[in-house]
Structures are given as structure tokens and as C-alpha cells.
Design an enzyme around this catalytic site. Structure first.
Site, PDB file in Angstrom:
ATOM      1  N   SER A  78       0.820  -1.194   0.000  1.00 54.60           N
ATOM      2  CA  SER A  78       0.000   0.000   0.000  1.00 54.60           C
ATOM      3  C   SER A  78       0.871   1.267   0.000  1.00 54.60           C
ATOM      4  O   SER A  78       1.672   1.468  -0.911  1.00 54.60           O
ATOM      5  CB  SER A  78      -0.963  -0.036   1.185  1.00 54.60           C
ATOM      6  OG  SER A  78      -2.040   0.834   0.989  1.00 54.60           O
ATOM      7  N   ASP A  98      -8.629  -6.197  -5.233  1.00 48.90           N
ATOM      8  CA  ASP A  98      -8.372  -4.966  -4.491  1.00 48.90           C
ATOM      9  C   ASP A  98      -8.986  -3.786  -5.222  1.00 48.90           C
ATOM     10  O   ASP A  98      -8.751  -3.590  -6.418  1.00 48.90           O
ATOM     11  CB  ASP A  98      -6.862  -4.762  -4.343  1.00 48.90           C
ATOM     12  CG  ASP A  98      -6.505  -3.504  -3.567  1.00 48.90           C
ATOM     13  OD1 ASP A  98      -7.403  -2.917  -2.924  1.00 48.90           O
ATOM     14  OD2 ASP A  98      -5.327  -3.115  -3.596  1.00 48.90           O
ATOM     15  N   HIS A 117      -6.161  -6.663  -1.080  1.00 53.31           N
ATOM     16  CA  HIS A 117      -5.073  -5.706  -0.927  1.00 53.31           C
ATOM     17  C   HIS A 117      -3.863  -6.291  -0.202  1.00 53.31           C
ATOM     18  O   HIS A 117      -2.728  -6.038  -0.574  1.00 53.31           O
ATOM     19  CB  HIS A 117      -5.617  -4.507  -0.145  1.00 53.31           C
ATOM     20  CG  HIS A 117      -4.728  -3.327  -0.065  1.00 53.31           C
ATOM     21  ND1 HIS A 117      -4.443  -2.530  -1.146  1.00 53.31           N
ATOM     22  CD2 HIS A 117      -4.057  -2.776   0.982  1.00 53.31           C
ATOM     23  CE1 HIS A 117      -3.648  -1.533  -0.773  1.00 53.31           C
ATOM     24  NE2 HIS A 117      -3.386  -1.670   0.513  1.00 53.31           N
TER      25      HIS A 117
END
Length: 580
Positions: free
Chosen positions: A215, A433, A502
Site C-alpha cells: 500500500s 483490491d 489488498h
């Protein structure tokens, strides 16, 4: 879509629980602000013989490390020995008056191949604790949301190499002090100061250093790795490779609203919107020029650098609200048809499961009577954490001065620098995601110059193969077989991972384990049937693997590839292509 104002208000109000959590905090404040505004067991060790376990002689216990040593049988709620580990705080500089420090938890590896190497894991945010990764992704014990208790993790990354999870920057988790960072150069400088102290403490001079994260760590990791490489000091900063998952590497627009409608079209069954709302999305997408833009620029090889301003902007280059809101309206609508919609794993449905970290998805949820695991006094005491710090998965306070990271996207300079100097960078992206979209990541790659060329010259289409394994205990089941798409050019490998959200080591732990083996050089291919290095006896596929299966990479309005079709090649030829 239509619903009564009462229902809409109620559902949107529930969405405000997202606010400071892992989830939306992973990539910054924008979605958080949007929601707020709208709402005003035991493992099978028969083959996995290299898994970490307690031994009589600790590897890193010395006069400097004794105060950091953690009792492997004393971790609260963990009913097995997690082995040798060390946790605590180290300052971000050598200045004796320095009041800022970073908190770490270090797990050595008993794998003989791990000698003289260490991997750093960072979560994102900015301001989200890397202990999320430790407890629910790739640590030696995991406590996944909705499960009864912590269990041993056969996919722990320290089964392969020495691994340290670091809470950074200052203000994150148990890392305390004065927040002075204004940008990623400051973050990198502070981390390097901490890292020098860590190396000296554990006598790791000259060790190869690998860095990985997810991320917003798509910003952290490249800046830190690039700074280490530029230091030209292999005693402390022998940077040897990087792995970043679902990473922030480009502008928000490229990775969120621009590819959003195509994403919804592809996964239409998970976004069961009515015809009126779908038509409205299509009309706004066309007006903003988004799908046309993706069709034009997500091609292989790229036609050239993506021009500015981006589509859907005003005369000053600012994205119009009506265009940004395509992304937010999709999120809001998804919550209406699926109140437990998880923007981090879009196939998630109700019921909402409890999570010892407080965020089992897009929504915060901690049942009455429960406490965040790392904020418990007994847990703090076990790992030498400051008792007076209230631990949060993602910091409620800004970790940058003024609340904003003033750094350029990593794909403009630092990420290419790491690729070119290490020839060993992996970017992975989960197919399910939505907080960051895989086609946006690919657009960022296609707008990045590395190895003297712009972007990938060929579309990613090699089969990403995860070895079959003998792990059969129910709490540790993980996928095997062709599980996505991979491609390598000029030191950069892209991997699209099927059925993953994710947090790839959480949703697809066996896939992440194979990525790490590749990063460390333990295997030389990810499109071949070579077994896991710690599970060499498991039988593997004897069939032709075909092409990759991850959906990302399509670039026309219908979700089809517009690139020239390539002749199917043998696995042997694909291996050769992958490594060239």
C-alpha cells in the site's frame, strides 16, 4: 440506484467507522474524508522442516540484545513457542539527545540459506503499524479476523530469512517522539539512522538488505531503498532487492478513479448495480474521458509518457469532483447492496467478522468487551512496548508535519533507481483490491522509465505458478497451481494475483511465499513448476501451464486486451523469456 433517504443516511453513517482504520488509512485521507463528508492451529511440519522453532542456542543473543529478547512462550494467547525474537525501540539517529525512535519486532530465521541477509517489512498508511503485517499476514504466528485464536503460520517469512517488522514513521504504533518529517526524504533519512543502530545492535554489518511492504509502503520502500543505494555503504545499507504489494506508486487519479468503471464492468457480479446507476457511471466515465484514456495508454509497449493534465481535470489540472466521485459513488453504492462490502477484498460479504486489530475490512468493528491486541497491557509487557502509549493500527494523528507528504510519486525517480541498481524488484497486485486498482498500477509502470526504456515492452501474460504443498491443517490452507500472471523486464517483475485482496500475504500466503523465494534468489522463476524450497517433495503439475490468469492488463472498454496476440510458447521458453 435509488433508496429511501432514511436507509441511505443509515448506511452511509455506518461507513464513517472507516475513518482512522487500517483500511482507508493505508493510502491516505481522501476516501476517509469522503466517507466522513457523505455521512455529516498447528502446522504440518513433515515437509516444512525449515520452519522456525525454538532452539537451544539463540542466534542473536548478546550483551547488546538481551534487553530486547522476548520470551517465545510468553506471548499472550499464543499457546506455542514462537521461537527466538527481539522487540523494542531504537533511536532514529546516533545523537544521544535524540527523543524519537522506531519500534521493531525481529524474528531470526533458522533456515541455513538466511545467513548474512535480512528483510524489512513495512505497512503503509501513512501511519499504519507493520504489526498488522506481523499478526495477520506474514509473521510466525497469525490471528486472522473471524478466527478463534492465534495459530502457527507455515507461510511465515522468517521461515526463509531473518525478518524484522518496523513501525514507522515516528508517530506510528509504538514509535514515539517528535514528528518532524515533511516528505519521504526525511522518512528515509530517519529510517537509515534507525537502521544503522539496528545493524550495530545485532552485529549485522555487511548483511544483504531486502525491503518489502504494501500500500503506502509503495512510497516508503522505494524512497528508503533508493537512499540506501545512494549511500554506497554496504556495511550498513547493502540493499539487494525490493517487493511491494498493491503499492502507491503513481498519482491517486491513475490508481483509483481512472480505471474504476472498467474494474466494475469486469467484476460485474460483485457490483450488482441497477441499470440506471450503471448507465450514469458510463456517462460520467465517458464525459471524464477515463475509459478512453485507459484504452489509449495501457498498451505494450507504451506510446509515450502519459501527458498532463490528466483527463477529468479543470484548467489548473485539478481533478473535477464529478470525476473523482465516480470512484466514491461506486464505493457508496457497493455498501448499499452489500453492507459488509470490503474495498480491500471486494468478494467479501456479511456477516462482519470481528478482528483483534479492529478492522476486518472497510468498517471498524471490535465487539463490546474486546480490546485491540497490541494495546493490551500484557502484550505490551511481553514485547517491551511503552505502557503509556495507546496503540492504534493506524495513527489518528498525522505522521507528516502539516498532514501532507510533499514527495513526488515513487515511479518518477526513486523506484526506477532501485530497479536499475538492484535488478531485483517485484510489484504484486491482488485482483480483488479496489482501494488501489491493478490497472492503475500498470498505468504507473507504463509511465515509468527504467533500464533505459519506458514501461513494459510486452504485456504481462506469463502464468504465475504457486507450487502445490502438503500443508493440510485447516487453519493453514493455501492455494496452489496457476494463480495469476507474471512478467519480467529489465529488473522489474510484475505479478497479478488471483483471488487476492489488498493484503496479499494475508489473502494468498502461499503466493507471497513464492514471491519472497524469487526475491531472495532461492528460485529463478515464477512461471515454472519448481517446488517450494522448504517443501521439495510435494508433487507438481505436469501439464502445460498456458498463459496467465489474472484479469488486469486489459485496456479496452469491454475488458479485452488490445495488444497483439502472442503465439503460445512452452513453459521452457516462457522461463527463458521471463528471465531475459
Amino acid at each position: 440506484m435509488r433508496c429511501s433517504p432514511l436507509v441511505l443516511t443509515s448506511l452511509l453513517a455506518s461507513a464513517t467507522t472507516v475513518l482512522a482504520g487500517r483500511s482507508l488509512g493505508h493510502v491516505g485521507k481522501r476516501l476517509e474524508q469522503h466517507v466522513s463528508k457523505r455521512a455529516a492451529g498447528a502446522q504440518d511440519t513433515k515437509r516444512f522442516a525449515a520452519l522456525p522453532r525454538a532452539v537451544d542456542e539463540p542466534l542473536f543473543l548478546n550483551a547488546n540484545t538481551t534487553k530486547f529478547a522476548v520470551n517465545g512462550t510468553g506471548i499472550p494467547d499464543v499457546d506455542f513457542d514462537v521461537g527466538e525474537s527481539y522487540a523494542g525501540s531504537l533511536p532514529i539517529s546516533s545523537d544521544p539527545d535524540e527523543d524519537s525512535n522506531l519500534f521493531f519486532w525481529f524474528f531470526p530465521s533458522k533456515n541455513p540459506a538466511a545467513e548474512k541477509e535480512i528483510l524489512i517489512w513495512l505497512n503503509g498508511g501513512p501511519g499504519c503499524s507493520s504489526f498488522e503485517g506481523l499478526l495477520q499476514e506474514n509473521g510466525p504466528f497469525v490471528w486472522q479476523y473471524g478466527t478463534y485464536k492465534p495459530v502457527a503460520n507455515p507461510w511465515a517469512w522468517n521461515a526463509l530469512t531473518h525478518t524484522v517488522w518496523v513501525e514507522q514513521p515516528v508517530g506510528t504504533g509504538f514509535s514515539t517522539g517528535t514528528i518532524t518529517a515533511k516528505n519521504e526524504d526525511d522518512i528515509a533519512s530517519q529510517f537509515m539512522g534507525f537502521w544503522k543502530n539496528f545493524v550495530d545492535t545485532f552485529a549485522m554489518q555487511g548483511y544483504k538488505v531486502y525491503i518489502a511492504g504494501e500500500s503506502y509502503a509503495g512510497v516508503y520502500c522505494p524512497y528508503i531503498a533508493s537512499a540506501m543505494l545512494d549511500a554506497e555503504d554496504k556495511t550498513y545499507y547493502n540493499m539487494s532487492g525490493m517487493l511491494i504489494y498493491d503499492p502507491v506508486i503513481a498519482t491517486d487519479e491513475l490508481q483509483e478513479p481512472i480505471p474504476a468503471v472498467q474494474f466494475v464492468d469486469y467484476f460485474a457480479g460483485l457490483f450488482p448495480f441497477n441499470d440506471t446507476f450503471k448507465a450514469d457511471l458510463k456517462a460520467r466515465d465517458k464525459k471524464c474521458g477515463y475509459s478512453d484514456f485507459v484504452e489509449k495508454y495501457l498498451v505494450y509497449p507504451p506510446k509515450g509518457n502519459i501527458p498532463l493534465p490528466l483527463p477529468g481535470t479543470d484548467a489548473n489540472g485539478t481533478t473535477l469532483d464529478e470525476c473523482w466521485n465516480i470512484y466514491y459513488d461506486i464505493f457508496d453504492a457497493a455498501l448499499l447492496v452489500n453492507p459488509c462490502f470490503d474495498i480491500y477484498q471486494i468478494a467479501t460479504t456479511c456477516p462482519l467478522l470481528w478482528d483483534v486489530l479492529g478492522f476486518p475490512g472497510s468498517l471498524e468493528y471490535l465487539p463490546n468487551g474486546t480490546t485491540l491486541y497490541f494495546d493490551r497491557p500484557d502484550v505490551k509487557a511481553a514485547i517491551h512496548a511503552p505502557a503509556n502509549v495507546t496503540w492504534e493500527e493506524c495513527s489518528s494523528d498525522d505522521v507528516f508535519v502539516g498532514g501532507r507528504d510533499g514527495s513526488p510519486p515513487s515511479n518518477l525517480k526513486v523506484l526506477p533507481n532501485v530497479i536499475d541498481k538492484t535488478q531485483n524488484v517485484i510489484i504484486g497486485h491482488g485482483a480483488l483490491d479496489m482501494i488501489l486498482l491493478a490497472n492503475g498500477t500498470l498505468l504507473g509502470i507504463q509511465n515509468m522509465t527504467f533500464g533505459g526504456k519506458l514501461g513494459f515492452q510486452e504485456r504481462p501474460d506469463e502464468p504465475f505458478y504457486v507450487p502445490y504443498n502438503d500443508i493440510t491443517t485447516l487453519e493453514s490452507l493455501a492455494a496452489g497451481g496457476v494463480f495469476g500472471t507474471t512478467h519480467t523486464e529489465r529488473g522489474l517483475t510484475y505479478v497479478g494475483i488471483d483471488l487476492s485482496g489488498h493484503m496479499i500475504p494475508q489473502y494468498a500466503p502461499s503466493a507471497a511465499f513464492r514471491h519472497l523465494e524469487f526475491l531472495l534468489g532461492r528460485v529463478d522463476c515464477m512461471n515454472c513448476t519448481t517446488p517450494f524450497t522448504i517443501d521439495t517433495g510435494a508433487p507438481q503439475s505436469a501439464q502445460s501451464l498456458g498463459l496467465g490468469t489474472a484479469p488486469q492488463g486489459w485496456s479496452d472498454k469491454k475488458g479485452n486486451s488490445t495488444c497483439t496476440k502472442r503465439k503460445r510458447t512452452s513453459v521452457k521458453d516462457k522461463m527463458r523469456l521471463l528471465r531475459k
